[in-house]
Design a protein around this motif. Structure first.
Motif, mmCIF file in Angstrom:
data_model
loop_
_atom_site.group_PDB
_atom_site.id
_atom_site.type_symbol
_atom_site.label_atom_id
_atom_site.label_comp_id
_atom_site.label_asym_id
_atom_site.label_seq_id
_atom_site.Cartn_x
_atom_site.Cartn_y
_atom_site.Cartn_z
ATOM 1 N N ALA A 1 40.218 32.800 36.036
ATOM 2 C CA ALA A 1 41.293 33.190 35.147
ATOM 3 C C ALA A 1 42.131 31.603 34.836
ATOM 4 C CB ALA A 1 42.299 34.073 35.059
ATOM 5 N N TYR A 2 42.575 31.257 33.638
ATOM 6 C CA TYR A 2 44.009 30.624 33.324
ATOM 7 C C TYR A 2 44.558 31.095 32.453
ATOM 8 C CZ TYR A 2 45.040 25.540 32.419
ATOM 9 O OH TYR A 2 46.176 24.911 32.012
ATOM 10 N N ALA A 3 45.679 31.396 33.304
ATOM 11 C CA ALA A 3 47.062 31.462 32.564
ATOM 12 C C ALA A 3 48.391 31.098 32.271
ATOM 13 C CB ALA A 3 47.432 32.337 34.146
ATOM 14 N N ASP A 4 49.111 31.402 31.133
ATOM 15 C CA ASP A 4 49.941 31.003 31.104
ATOM 16 C C ASP A 4 51.556 31.676 30.722
ATOM 17 O OD1 ASP A 4 52.274 30.038 29.530
ATOM 18 O OD2 ASP A 4 50.935 29.400 27.253
ATOM 19 N N PHE A 5 51.853 31.431 31.703
ATOM 20 C CA PHE A 5 52.816 32.170 32.348
ATOM 21 C C PHE A 5 54.432 31.108 32.096
ATOM 22 C CE2 PHE A 5 55.146 34.030 36.733
ATOM 23 C CZ PHE A 5 55.324 34.997 36.042
#
Length: 318
Positions: free
Chosen positions: A112-116
């Motif tokens: 996954a490529y997350a935007d936190f």
């Protein structure tokens, strides 16, 4: 941003696949929570939110597919994130075990490529669920998913979600109904071959009986056995027995003797299993002399029982 572009490109590739029965699209909703995202220093920690997402997938095999998804984990207030949205692009192979035509269980392991909260991070993805397929084109799934590593400068969190989703398969149709193979053609049984047995005659001569008697001799038993065997082999046949005598004695005596001898042969056939309905017996006495009575030899030949088997039809056994 290059990593995000790679994920979007993968989505475009999946979307460009032909709309076969293997291609599907879906949406999901539920709850999400962040583990280890708050510390004792976090004011007003809010690590739970509503979760929404969408996904597209392609099943290469009955048990193996590839799924691209977008997850909106909602707005959170945790260390380094102040009422800001957490989201992720996911890509993972999907392994399915079909319990039956209606139910299946599956697992996904990928990335996954997350935007936190404005900071991007790669993470591992794990998911498991059950899938119900009430229709050939529609399926419903209940799924648990975890993103193992969502980090910023303050914490290293884990994003979890429990969602209920629905998907639609493009191009899927009801399974083709396979017509049962045609029953083998019932060929008519061949008519049995019928042949005709021509009219036959034989004689049981003077050695068949004792002199002036209707008592059958031992010598006659073999001939009677052969005649009975023939009649048993061909139950369609009938037999006529005609007794004859020479001219010695009175007409009345000779007539009675010829009848008794014909009946004696008939009784012997009945004893050997021949039905009385197939036998006729009569005597003609001395009325039908065939040989010259002027010699002893001629008179001897005139003492016999004639065996007549009229013409009949019979079936040839295979």
């Amino acid at each position: 941003m290059k990593k995000l572009a790679v994920a979007i490109s993968a989505a475009v590739v999946l979307s460009a696949q032909p709309a076969f029965a293997d291609f599907y699209i879906g949406a999901k909703a539920g709850k999400s929570w962040l583990d280890d995202a708050c510390t004792s220093m976090t004011p007003n920690c809010d690590d739970e939110a509503n979760h929404f997402g969408g996904f597209v997938g392609y099943d290469f095999l009955d048990y193996l597919g590839l799924e691209l998804g977008y997850d909106d984990l909602g707005k959170h207030t945790v260390d380094g994130v102040n009422d800001d949205r957490v989201s992720a692009w996911t890509l993972a192979p999907k392994f399915t075990y079909h319990i039956n035509d209606l139910w299946g269980i599956y697992a996904k392991v990928g990335g996954a490529y997350a935007d936190f909260g404005g900071e991007n991070d790669w993470s591992y993805l794990g998911a498991a669920g059950v899938e119900l397929k009430p229709h050939q084109k529609v399926a419903v799934r209940l799924e648990y998913q975890t993103l193992t590593d969502i980090s910023n400068d303050y914490v290293r969190a884990e994003g979890n979600s429990a969602t209920l989703g629905v998907l639609y398969k493009f191009g899927a149709s009801e399974p083709a109904v396979v017509a049962p193979p045609p029953e083998p053609e019932q060929l008519p049984e061949p008519e049995p071959e019928v042949q005709t047995m021509k009219h036959q005659t034989a004689k049981m001569g003077e050695e068949t009986f004792a002199l002036n008697s209707a008592q059958l001799t031992e010598a006659a038993q073999s001939d009677l056995d052969k005649l009975a065997a023939f009649l048993n082999k061909y139950p369609q046949s009938n037999v006529e027995l005609v007794g004859h005598t020479d001219s010695s004695g009175s007409d009345e005596y000779n007539q009675q003797l010829s009848e008794k001898r014909a009946n004696a042969v008939a009784d012997a056939l009945v004893e050997r299993g021949i039905s009385e309905d197939r036998i006729s017996a009569r005597g003609v006495g001395e009325s039908e002399l065939e040989y010259d009575e002027s010699t002893p030899e001629g008179r001897k030949k005139n003492r016999f029982v004639e065996i007549i088997v009229p013409e009949f039809e019979y079936q040839v056994e295979e």
